[in-house]
Design an enzyme around this catalytic site. Structure first.
Site, PDB file in Angstrom:
ATOM      1  N   GLN A 266      43.965  26.147  21.922  1.00  0.00           N
ATOM      2  CA  GLN A 266      44.725  27.356  22.254  1.00  0.00           C
ATOM      3  C   GLN A 266      45.733  27.091  23.370  1.00  0.00           C
ATOM      4  O   GLN A 266      46.784  27.733  23.435  1.00  0.00           O
ATOM      5  CB  GLN A 266      43.782  28.509  22.583  1.00  0.00           C
ATOM      6  N   HIS A 269      49.509  26.431  22.405  1.00  0.00           N
ATOM      7  CA  HIS A 269      50.520  27.425  22.037  1.00  0.00           C
ATOM      8  C   HIS A 269      51.654  27.542  23.034  1.00  0.00           C
ATOM      9  O   HIS A 269      52.786  27.831  22.650  1.00  0.00           O
ATOM     10  CB  HIS A 269      49.874  28.818  21.905  1.00  0.00           C
ATOM     11  N   GLU A 335      41.362  37.394  24.877  1.00  0.00           N
ATOM     12  CA  GLU A 335      41.848  37.568  23.510  1.00  0.00           C
ATOM     13  C   GLU A 335      40.829  36.969  22.516  1.00  0.00           C
ATOM     14  O   GLU A 335      40.420  37.610  21.564  1.00  0.00           O
ATOM     15  CB  GLU A 335      43.202  36.862  23.370  1.00  0.00           C
ATOM     16  N   HIS A 336      40.452  35.698  22.782  1.00  0.00           N
ATOM     17  CA  HIS A 336      39.420  35.044  21.959  1.00  0.00           C
ATOM     18  C   HIS A 336      38.254  34.675  22.869  1.00  0.00           C
ATOM     19  O   HIS A 336      38.466  34.050  23.904  1.00  0.00           O
ATOM     20  CB  HIS A 336      39.904  33.724  21.369  1.00  0.00           C
ATOM     21  N   ASP A 369      42.315  31.712  13.466  1.00  0.00           N
ATOM     22  CA  ASP A 369      43.776  31.657  13.470  1.00  0.00           C
ATOM     23  C   ASP A 369      44.331  31.617  12.050  1.00  0.00           C
ATOM     24  O   ASP A 369      45.430  32.116  11.795  1.00  0.00           O
ATOM     25  CB  ASP A 369      44.257  30.399  14.220  1.00  0.00           C
TER      26      ASP A 369
HETATM   27  N1  LIG Z   1      48.108  37.061  21.043  1.00  0.00           N
HETATM   28  C1  LIG Z   1      48.334  36.745  19.782  1.00  0.00           C
HETATM   29  O1  LIG Z   1      47.837  37.392  18.872  1.00  0.00           O
HETATM   30  C2  LIG Z   1      49.234  35.568  19.447  1.00  0.00           C
HETATM   31  C3  LIG Z   1      49.317  35.058  18.128  1.00  0.00           C
HETATM   32  C4  LIG Z   1      50.207  33.999  17.872  1.00  0.00           C
HETATM   33  C5  LIG Z   1      50.979  33.488  18.904  1.00  0.00           C
HETATM   34  N2  LIG Z   1      50.852  34.024  20.153  1.00  0.00           N
HETATM   35  C6  LIG Z   1      51.704  33.610  21.251  1.00  0.00           C
HETATM   36  O2  LIG Z   1      53.042  33.814  20.814  1.00  0.00           O
HETATM   37  C7  LIG Z   1      53.867  33.008  21.604  1.00  0.00           C
HETATM   38  C8  LIG Z   1      54.897  32.310  20.759  1.00  0.00           C
HETATM   39  O3  LIG Z   1      55.861  31.860  21.646  1.00  0.00           O
HETATM   40  P1  LIG Z   1      57.095  31.017  21.209  1.00  0.00           P
HETATM   41  O4  LIG Z   1      57.892  30.821  22.442  1.00  0.00           O
HETATM   42  O5  LIG Z   1      56.623  29.848  20.440  1.00  0.00           O
HETATM   43  O6  LIG Z   1      57.893  31.935  20.172  1.00  0.00           O
HETATM   44  P2  LIG Z   1      58.545  33.395  20.337  1.00  0.00           P
HETATM   45  O7  LIG Z   1      59.174  33.689  19.022  1.00  0.00           O
HETATM   46  O8  LIG Z   1      57.589  34.369  20.866  1.00  0.00           O
HETATM   47  O9  LIG Z   1      59.681  33.211  21.424  1.00  0.00           O
HETATM   48  C9  LIG Z   1      60.851  32.520  21.135  1.00  0.00           C
HETATM   49  C10 LIG Z   1      62.023  33.378  21.547  1.00  0.00           C
HETATM   50  O10 LIG Z   1      61.990  33.586  22.955  1.00  0.00           O
HETATM   51  C11 LIG Z   1      63.307  33.767  23.424  1.00  0.00           C
HETATM   52  N3  LIG Z   1      63.435  33.134  24.746  1.00  0.00           N
HETATM   53  C12 LIG Z   1      63.232  31.828  25.041  1.00  0.00           C
HETATM   54  N4  LIG Z   1      63.457  31.627  26.360  1.00  0.00           N
HETATM   55  C13 LIG Z   1      63.806  32.819  26.895  1.00  0.00           C
HETATM   56  C14 LIG Z   1      64.152  33.251  28.209  1.00  0.00           C
HETATM   57  N5  LIG Z   1      64.182  32.419  29.233  1.00  0.00           N
HETATM   58  N6  LIG Z   1      64.435  34.555  28.396  1.00  0.00           N
HETATM   59  C15 LIG Z   1      64.405  35.428  27.365  1.00  0.00           C
HETATM   60  N7  LIG Z   1      64.097  35.058  26.105  1.00  0.00           N
HETATM   61  C16 LIG Z   1      63.792  33.780  25.869  1.00  0.00           C
HETATM   62  C17 LIG Z   1      64.223  33.104  22.419  1.00  0.00           C
HETATM   63  O11 LIG Z   1      65.202  34.000  22.015  1.00  0.00           O
HETATM   64  C18 LIG Z   1      63.342  32.736  21.240  1.00  0.00           C
HETATM   65  O12 LIG Z   1      63.847  33.243  20.047  1.00  0.00           O
HETATM   66  C19 LIG Z   1      52.965  32.041  22.375  1.00  0.00           C
HETATM   67  O13 LIG Z   1      52.851  32.511  23.697  1.00  0.00           O
HETATM   68  C20 LIG Z   1      51.632  32.176  21.657  1.00  0.00           C
HETATM   69  O14 LIG Z   1      50.567  31.914  22.524  1.00  0.00           O
HETATM   70  C21 LIG Z   1      50.018  35.052  20.422  1.00  0.00           C
HETATM   71  N1  LIG Z   2      45.832  31.505  18.259  1.00  0.00           N
HETATM   72  C1  LIG Z   2      46.910  32.414  17.938  1.00  0.00           C
HETATM   73  C2  LIG Z   2      46.531  33.805  18.421  1.00  0.00           C
HETATM   74  O1  LIG Z   2      46.560  33.886  19.756  1.00  0.00           O
HETATM   75  C3  LIG Z   2      47.214  32.523  16.474  1.00  0.00           C
HETATM   76  C4  LIG Z   2      47.688  31.285  15.812  1.00  0.00           C
HETATM   77  C5  LIG Z   2      48.619  31.180  14.824  1.00  0.00           C
HETATM   78  N2  LIG Z   2      48.706  29.894  14.491  1.00  0.00           N
HETATM   79  C6  LIG Z   2      47.848  29.212  15.209  1.00  0.00           C
HETATM   80  N3  LIG Z   2      47.240  30.049  16.025  1.00  0.00           N
HETATM   81 ZN   LIG Z   3      46.116  29.453  17.715  1.00  0.00          ZN
END
Ligand SMILES: NC(=O)c1ccc[n+]([C@@H]2O[C@H](COP(=O)([O-])OP(=O)(O)OC[C@H]3O[C@@H](n4cnc5c(N)ncnc54)[C@H](O)[C@@H]3O)[C@@H](O)[C@H]2O)c1
Ligand SMILES: N[C@H](CO)Cc1c[nH]c[nH+]1
Ligand SMILES: [Zn+2]
Length: 444
Positions: A266, A269, A335-336, A369
């Site tokens: 986790q 991510h 969360e988990h 996931d």
């Molecule tokens: N809680 C849940 O259920 C769950 C599930 C899956 C993923 N997640 C989380 O989702 C997140 C995914 O993040 P990611 O970054 O890979 O993708 P994301 O799509 O959430 O973010 C990417 C976007 O962030 C914007 N960005 C980047 N830098 C920036 C800045 N400085 N200011 C403003 N905007 C900015 C960009 O426009 C980009 O398109 C991770 O934190 C992951 O842990 C949570």
């Molecule tokens: N662990 C994430 C939820 O916080 C979900 C995810 C998508 N792909 C892999 N992991």
């Molecule tokens: Zn995950």
């Protein structure tokens, strides 16, 4: 590797002592407020500017053409197709069981209240795509929304330079597999603002605009989460599902190799992801620390994993016993939450606060996931104290239908009038009295 936090023998509230990310969502809200306002005022032009700045892509159009969705689905690797199909099938089975039926309560003869469950009409689903690509999140958003009966589903996901400015190909393919055809190449706060306020879809404004949605769901990084918080009220949002968190409650029966692997999984991510071990067993804690060092060195994204594991949001917490550990994980509201102890199910049933609980040695978070059938869009940042993960219920509103006949209203009228008088709202009482002009005794 993890910061060691010794809570043994202490009597302080664990909430004060537990690690959480320094950059909190309220700070990020102020950072993205001007961007959200710009999208509200200038629509496509502001989205394009932000996309160039944050995603390094110059957008010509926002809406993904229908042919691109079909082509992505055709190109899908057979193994990925099989895995996504399995994930969809399992998620559909679990979410179908969450459907609600209308229910009528007879409160008094002639007086009923029916609760009717009505889906939200138009929903925007955010699918992240920054550090990792998330076709699985298409499944986790779309399946419950479809099971709830949402009629218009819109997906937004960041454009990828490698895919010619379209969202990730696997994300597009997953949309096509699930029958979603309204997809936009927008990410971050600008995507959330676009969904909330709507926008023209290309520079010339030739294509139809993205109409505003009624609700926005889905996970994302801190800026996505902040934008959802900012738009709450204008639109409905699900729980805040920000940077991922895992807490593991473990005793001496846990395998340090598994525990370390799950903490790392986790942390992968996001550098802001949180991984927490809670245990009364110092030997296990040391073994997990050693395993983390060994496994992190072997893993692909070791840099961001190391940042996440050594950050102040992560830690290894020593407690007096499992009961104390339970108080800690409840205060943290992860969360988990994994329970890797003797009688793991018994301990799991005592947990009050968690997004999802993974019980025993063969239910790692990675299973949830992708393929457990459960939903992976789950509350973070302590929101599990008051909110649930995404489900069919998230997309439904319960509307009460109140039906009373004359006799039933007459019977209760004195109580209505009394309460209206107590609240100094006499017109409320009059609205009942007007139906019984015969006099104060409610006789017609
Ligand atoms: N809680 C849940 O259920 C769950 C599930 C899956 C993923 N997640 C989380 O989702 C997140 C995914 O993040 P990611 O970054 O890979 O993708 P994301 O799509 O959430 O973010 C990417 C976007 O962030 C914007 N960005 C980047 N830098 C920036 C800045 N400085 N200011 C403003 N905007 C900015 C960009 O426009 C980009 O398109 C991770 O934190 C992951 O842990 C949570
Ligand atoms: N662990 C994430 C939820 O916080 C979900 C995810 C998508 N792909 C892999 N992991
Ligand atoms: Zn995950």
């Amino acid at each position: 590797m993890l910061n060691r936090i010794d809570l043994r023998g202490g009597s302080r509230d664990p909430r004060e002592l537990l690690p959480r990310a320094q950059l909190d969502v309220s700070v990020a809200v102020e950072q993205i407020r001007p961007l959200v306002e710009a999208v509200r005022e200038h629509g496509f032009a502001a989205i394009r500017e932000a996309t160039e700045r944050f995603d390094g892509v110059r957008l010509e159009r926002l809406r993904v053409p229908a042919e691109a969705l079909v082509a992505a689905e055709r190109r899908l690797d057979p193994e990925v197709r099989a895995a996504l199909t399995e994930s969809i099938d399992r998620a559909r089975r679990v979410h179908a069981d969450q459907r609600r039926t209308d229910h009528t309560t007879t409160v008094t003869p002639g007086g009923t209240v029916t609760e009717r469950w009505v889906p939200v009409e138009r929903v925007g689903l955010y699918v992240p795509g920054g550090l990792a690509m998330y076709p699985s999140t298409v499944v986790m958003n779309v399946v419950p929304a479809q099971a709830a009966g949402v009629s218009a589903l819109v997906v937004a996901s960041p454009p990828q330079r490698e895919n010619g400015g379209l969202p990730d190909d696997r994300v597009l393919a997953a949309c096509a597999l699930l029958g979603v055809d309204e997809v936009y190449a927008a990410g971050g706060a600008q995507a959330v603002a676009m969904l909330g306020y709507g926008s023209t879809t290309d520079a010339a404004g030739v294509e139809p605009r993205c109409a505003p949605v009624d609700m926005i769901t889905g996970p994302g990084n801190i800026w996505v989460t902040a934008a959802k918080r900012l738009l709450r009220g204008l639109v409905g949002i699900d729980a805040e599902a920000g940077p991922t968190e895992i807490a593991v409650l473990a005793d001496d029966t846990a395998d340090p190799v598994h525990v370390a692997a799950d903490l790392i999984s986790q942390a992968e991510h996001d550098p802001l992801a949180a991984s927490i071990l809670v245990t009364p067993d110092e030997g296990l804690l040391e073994a997990v620390q050693a395993e983390l060092v060994r496994q992190v060195a072997l893993t692909k994204h070791s840099e961001r994993i190391t940042t996440a594991l050594t950050g102040q949001q992560s830690g290894a917490v020593l407690v007096d016993d499992l009961a104390a550990g339970l108080r800690v994980v409840d205060a943290y509201a992860a969360e988990h939450l994994e329970i890797q102890t003797r009688d793991a199910r018994e301990w799991a049933l005592r947990v009050r606060n968690a997004g999802a609980i993974f019980i025993g040695p063969y239910a790692p978070v990675s299973l949830g996931d992708y393929c457990a059938g459960s939903n992976h869009v789950l509350p973070t940042g302590g929101c599990a104290r008051h909110s649930s993960g995404l489900s069919v219920q998230s997309f439904l509103r319960g509307i009460h239908l109140i039906e009373y006949d004359e006799a039933a209203l007459r019977e209760v009228a004195p109580h209505v009038r009394t309460l209206a008088t107590v609240e100094d709202l006499p017109a409320h009482g009059e609205a009942v009295r007007a139906r019984f002009p015969g006099g104060p005794g409610e006789t017609a």
